[in-house]
Structure formats: structure tokens, C-alpha cells
Design a protein around this motif. Structure first.
Motif, PDB file in Angstrom:
ATOM      1  N   ASN A  89      49.318  31.100  38.421  1.00  0.00           N
ATOM      2  CA  ASN A  89      48.890  29.775  38.893  1.00  0.00           C
ATOM      3  C   ASN A  89      49.424  29.412  40.283  1.00  0.00           C
ATOM      4  O   ASN A  89      50.239  28.513  40.440  1.00  0.00           O
ATOM      5  CB  ASN A  89      49.311  28.705  37.885  1.00  0.00           C
ATOM      6  CG  ASN A  89      48.513  28.802  36.599  1.00  0.00           C
ATOM      7  OD1 ASN A  89      47.410  29.345  36.573  1.00  0.00           O
ATOM      8  ND2 ASN A  89      49.085  28.301  35.521  1.00  0.00           N
ATOM      9  N   TYR A 147      46.081  34.852  39.196  1.00  0.00           N
ATOM     10  CA  TYR A 147      45.839  33.622  39.958  1.00  0.00           C
ATOM     11  C   TYR A 147      47.005  33.339  40.911  1.00  0.00           C
ATOM     12  O   TYR A 147      47.361  32.188  41.154  1.00  0.00           O
ATOM     13  CB  TYR A 147      45.622  32.419  39.036  1.00  0.00           C
ATOM     14  CG  TYR A 147      44.436  32.556  38.121  1.00  0.00           C
ATOM     15  CD1 TYR A 147      43.141  32.506  38.620  1.00  0.00           C
ATOM     16  CD2 TYR A 147      44.612  32.741  36.755  1.00  0.00           C
ATOM     17  CE1 TYR A 147      42.046  32.635  37.771  1.00  0.00           C
ATOM     18  CE2 TYR A 147      43.519  32.874  35.904  1.00  0.00           C
ATOM     19  CZ  TYR A 147      42.242  32.813  36.422  1.00  0.00           C
ATOM     20  OH  TYR A 147      41.159  32.943  35.588  1.00  0.00           O
ATOM     21  N   TYR A 180      42.470  38.327  39.185  1.00  0.00           N
ATOM     22  CA  TYR A 180      42.116  37.036  39.760  1.00  0.00           C
ATOM     23  C   TYR A 180      43.170  36.578  40.771  1.00  0.00           C
ATOM     24  O   TYR A 180      43.542  35.412  40.831  1.00  0.00           O
ATOM     25  CB  TYR A 180      41.941  35.972  38.677  1.00  0.00           C
ATOM     26  CG  TYR A 180      40.843  36.300  37.696  1.00  0.00           C
ATOM     27  CD1 TYR A 180      39.505  36.158  38.048  1.00  0.00           C
ATOM     28  CD2 TYR A 180      41.149  36.778  36.427  1.00  0.00           C
ATOM     29  CE1 TYR A 180      38.490  36.483  37.148  1.00  0.00           C
ATOM     30  CE2 TYR A 180      40.143  37.103  35.525  1.00  0.00           C
ATOM     31  CZ  TYR A 180      38.816  36.948  35.894  1.00  0.00           C
ATOM     32  OH  TYR A 180      37.818  37.267  35.013  1.00  0.00           O
ATOM     33  N   GLY A 181      43.628  37.536  41.554  1.00  0.00           N
ATOM     34  CA  GLY A 181      44.651  37.230  42.547  1.00  0.00           C
ATOM     35  C   GLY A 181      44.586  38.219  43.689  1.00  0.00           C
ATOM     36  O   GLY A 181      43.709  39.080  43.751  1.00  0.00           O
TER      37      GLY A 181
END
Length: 453
Positions: free
Chosen positions: A284, A310, A336-337
């Protein structure tokens, strides 16, 4: 006789000179630890802590023996306090953090063990349950820092404390924690941050050890969140556990920079496939930059060494080695990063897929300069790198400079070892120059609905 007399006088003079020149205010410390100051607790400037505890004003305090508090200690706002554990144990009253301070405090913890009867280097803060916030959560079982206060730990041990967040130490609301030595071990967080919790705080680690702490969810050793900054220049984070994310360190909405030290033998394993990031977990919008140091021998279901989801992971130096993922990404797992490898080495790691690096859907991976991925193995596919995107969201990888991917192996379906450095599924691989192509071309690349240009 004259010669004997002269020789005796010479030896006596040397002894006197050495006795005068040797410092009496310091004691030798373990390698990597600062020299411990040895205080004269009887010089009139030190006050013994008693079981009454309560509020401490500015001054120097010490333990004259083991103390069990009836009231936990609070340091007055804007006070400057030094506490020497002196080889003894300070046990909390189990109503709060053992030591709490809020506004403008400058607190230093030492353990000089000046008294002959005290065991050297064994001073302990224990038995705290944390500062209670307005939401009925507890923070910093041993020591809780808040409100532009600073905590410098040069020695001593913080052990056997519990809290909701930050079993050992809690740093909140612009608090600053510097760890030069000592040990934070055997603390428990019912949720996050078994050893240290950072929320809107700053933590610099130059030495010491964070070990054997546990968190039910995130950050077995250190938990970094909400605009916090953790800088690791030395010391060791080892043997910590988190069930869900970040056995050694967890960072989200914050920044972690590692320039030295070691993160080893931590674990994030939950059931069969629930634990992420044995060494470091990035989540996140968290950012992790590794300039040096070692991440080794950590274990997780996904991302034995580093797991980034992320978030952003940049490797500029150091070594990620001998980590194990029971599923994917022995050294590094990214999904996703964004991950950039400018230098450093990823070697000797093991996973089901992606022994060195696993790059999942939405991953953007760049390998530059002198980065090396070698000697990793997978029991499925992708001994060096496993790329697994989806058609709608492919994984993209770019090779530049002299990035090297070689001598990685896979043992697909339990068969014999064979070379497989890159396996790509629904992915796009780009070689930006001839050097980049030559560094990998001699090794095997397997493409499955993927492109390589």
C-alpha cells in the motif's frame, strides 16, 4: 643492583602512565555496539528508581537492584532524562507502558552495569502492556514515545512486553527513536509490530538487535506506517515472526531505507499460502530502498526475502540470498508494483516458481547496470525470474546495461535440474541495448504467450 633498580622503576612508571591514561568512564562493548558509559552512581548526580515509579523530572536515574513498579513511569513534558539499568530488571506495574513520555522529552537508555553485583549488560525493561489510546488499543508495551519526543537506546534490553501495536516500543505522533545498541526481544503484538511500531514517527537503527518478537498480523520485528521513516544503517533484525506480512519489517504508506545491517531468519508463514515477505513486506504505497546490507535465510509463503505489493522496491546494493518461499518468489516477489534493480545481488534463493524474482500481474521490473541474479532455483519454473501477468494486465520487464541473469536452475515436476533463467507468461520483455541482450541471451528464456524484443 643499579640495573635492577632502574628496570623496576621503569616498569613502575609505565604502569602509572597506563593507569592514568586508560579511561575509567567507559567499558568495552560487543562488536558493532557503542562503548557503554560507566557511571558513578554515587557522585550525587544520580537518583535510584524506586517501586513507586510515577513521574520523572529532568535528571539521571539508575537501578540499584531489581525493581517491580507499583506505578508505571511517566516522564514529564520537556524533561531530559537518562536511565541506566545498571544490569538490573525494571518490571512494569502492568497498567501501561513501563515508560511513557509525550511532549518534548529527550530520553536516553543505557546499561552500564557499574555495580560488581549486577550482571554485565543484562539490564531489562519488562512486564509492560502499552499506552492505552482512545480506541482501547495499546501501544509500546515497554516504552511509548509521542509528541516530538526522542528516545536514544544505547544499551539494555526491552523484553517480555505486550501491546496491541508495538510490543516492545511504540513511536507515534512525530516521535523519534534512535537505536545504537541494546536488544529488543521476545515482545508480542496482538496485531502489528512485535518489536517496534512506527506511526507518524522516525526510527534510525545503527546497531543493536531486534529479535524473537512476534506479531499476529504485520511486522514481526518492525512495523512502519502512516508517513513514518525507518533508516537501517547497522544492527540485526532476526528470528521475528508475523503471520500475515513482513516477518522482519513491514512498511505501508511509509519509507524504509536499508544501507547496512542484516535482516535474517525471520518468517511470515500462515497455513499453506497466507504469509508474505519473510524478511521485508512492502504494501500500500510503501517504499523500500536497499543500498546495502544483507537479507538472508528468511522464509514466507510468498516472497521469502522481499514481498512488494502496491508498493515500490529499489535495489541499489547489498545482497538478498538464501531465502525460501514455499510458493513464489524466493528472493523477491513483486505484484501490482514497481521494482528497479540497479545493482546488488540476488542469489541462492529457492521457491516453487521464481527462485530469484517472481513478477506478477501489474508488475513493472527494470534490471539495470551491474545487477546480478544467479544461483537461484525453482521447483516449478523460472529458476532466475518468473513473469506471470494476465492478458489484460501483463508483466513488463526491461533489461539495460550489464544486468546478469545466469546459472539459475529449475526442477520442474520433480525432475532433474536444468537451466532456466527466465520464464514468461503473458509478459513483455525488452532488451534496451546489446549489452543487456548478451548478458541473458546465452541462457535459457522460456516464452509462453509473451513477447521478447
Amino acid at each position: 643492583l643499579a640495573v635492577l633498580l632502574i628496570g623496576t622503576l621503569f616498569v613502575l612508571c609505565v604502569a602509572i602512565v597506563l593507569a592514568v591514561s586508560l579511561p575509567v568512564s567507559t567499558a568495552f562493548a560487543a562488536e558493532g555496539e557503542p562503548e557503554a558509559t560507566v557511571h558513578d552512581h554515587n557522585d550525587g548526580t544520580w537518583t535510584a528508581i524506586t517501586a513507586d515509579g510515577g513521574t520523572l523530572e529532568s535528571g539521571n536515574y539508575y537501578l540499584a537492584g531489581d525493581v517491580t513498579l507499583t506505578t508505571d513511569i511517566t516522564i514529564a513534558d520537556n524533561a531530559t532524562v537518562t536511565l541506566c539499568l545498571n544490569g538490573y530488571t525494571l518490571t512494569g506495574a502492568r497498567t501501561n507502558a513501563v515508560i511513557t513520555f509525550n511532549e518534548g522529552v529527550d530520553f536516553t537508555l543505557e546499561d552500564c552495569s557499574a555495580d560488581a553485583s549486577a550482571p554485565a549488560g543484562r539490564g531489562v525493561i519488562t512486564g509492560g502492556i502499552g499506552f492505552l489510546d482512545e480506541y482501547s488499543a495499546r501501544h509500546g508495551g515497554g516504552v511509548y514515545i509521542s509528541g516530538n519526543s526522542t528516545f536514544t537506546m544505547n544499551g539494555g534490553t526491552i523484553s517480555g512486553n505486550t501491546a496491541t501495536f508495538g510490543g516492545g516500543v511504540g513511536v507515534d505522533n512525530d516521535g523519534t527513536f534512535t537505536m545504537n545498541g541494546g536488544t529488543i526481544s521476545g515482545n508480542t503484538a496482538n496485531f502489528d509490530g512485535g518489536g517496534v511500531e512506527l506511526v507518524n514517527g522516525t526510527f534510525t537503527m545503527t546497531g543493536g538487535t531486534i529479535s524473537g518478537n512476534s506479531a499476529y498480523d504485520w511486522g514481526g520485528g518492525v512495523y512502519v506506517r502512516n508517513n513514518s521513516t525507518f533508516t537501517m544503517e547497522g544492527g540485526t533484525i532476526t528470528d521475528n515472526t508475523a503471520k500475515t506480512f513482513g516477518g522482519g519489517v513491514y512498511v505501508a504508506y511509509g519509507t524504509f531505507t536499508m544501507s547496512g545491517g542484516t535482516i535474517s531468519n525471520n518468517s511470515a508463514v500462515y497455513n499453506d499460502d497466507g504469509g508474505n515477505g519473510g524478511g521485508v513486506g512492502v504494501d500500500n504505497y510503501g517504499t523500500f530502498t536497499m543500498n546495502g546490507g544483507t537479507i538472508s535465510d528468511n522464509t514466507a509463503n510468498y516472497g521469502g526475502g522481499v514481498y512488494a505489493r502496491y508498493g515500490t522496491f529499489t535495489l541499489k546494493g547489498g545482497t538478498i540470498s538464501d531465502n525460501v518461499a514455499t510458493r513464489n518468489g524466493g528472493g523477491v516477489y513483486v505484484a501490482y508494483g514497481t521494482s528497479t534493480m540497479n545493482s546488488g545481488t540476488i542469489s541462492g534463493n529457492t521457491a516453487a516458481n521464481g527462485g530469484g524474482i517472481y513478477c506478477g500481474s501489474g508488475c513493472s521490473l527494470t534490471l539495470n547496470s551491474s545487477s546480478v541474479i544467479t544461483g537461484n532455483k525453482a521447483y516449478g519454473q523460472g529458476g532466475g525470474i518468473y513473469l506471470e501477468g494476465i492478458a489484460a494486465n501483463p508483466c513488463t520487464v526491461a533489461f539495460s546495461g550489464n544486468a546478469t541473469v545466469n546459472s539459475n536452475t529449475e526442477y520442474r515436476n520433480g525432475g532433474t535440474a536444468h537451466s532456466n533463467n527466465v520464464y514468461a507468461l503473458n509478459s513483455k520483455i525488452t532488451f534496451n541495448n546489446a549489452n543487456a541482450l548478451s548478458s541473458v541471451q546465452q541462457n535459457s528464456i522460456v516464452l509462453n504467450t509473451s513477447s521478447c524484443t
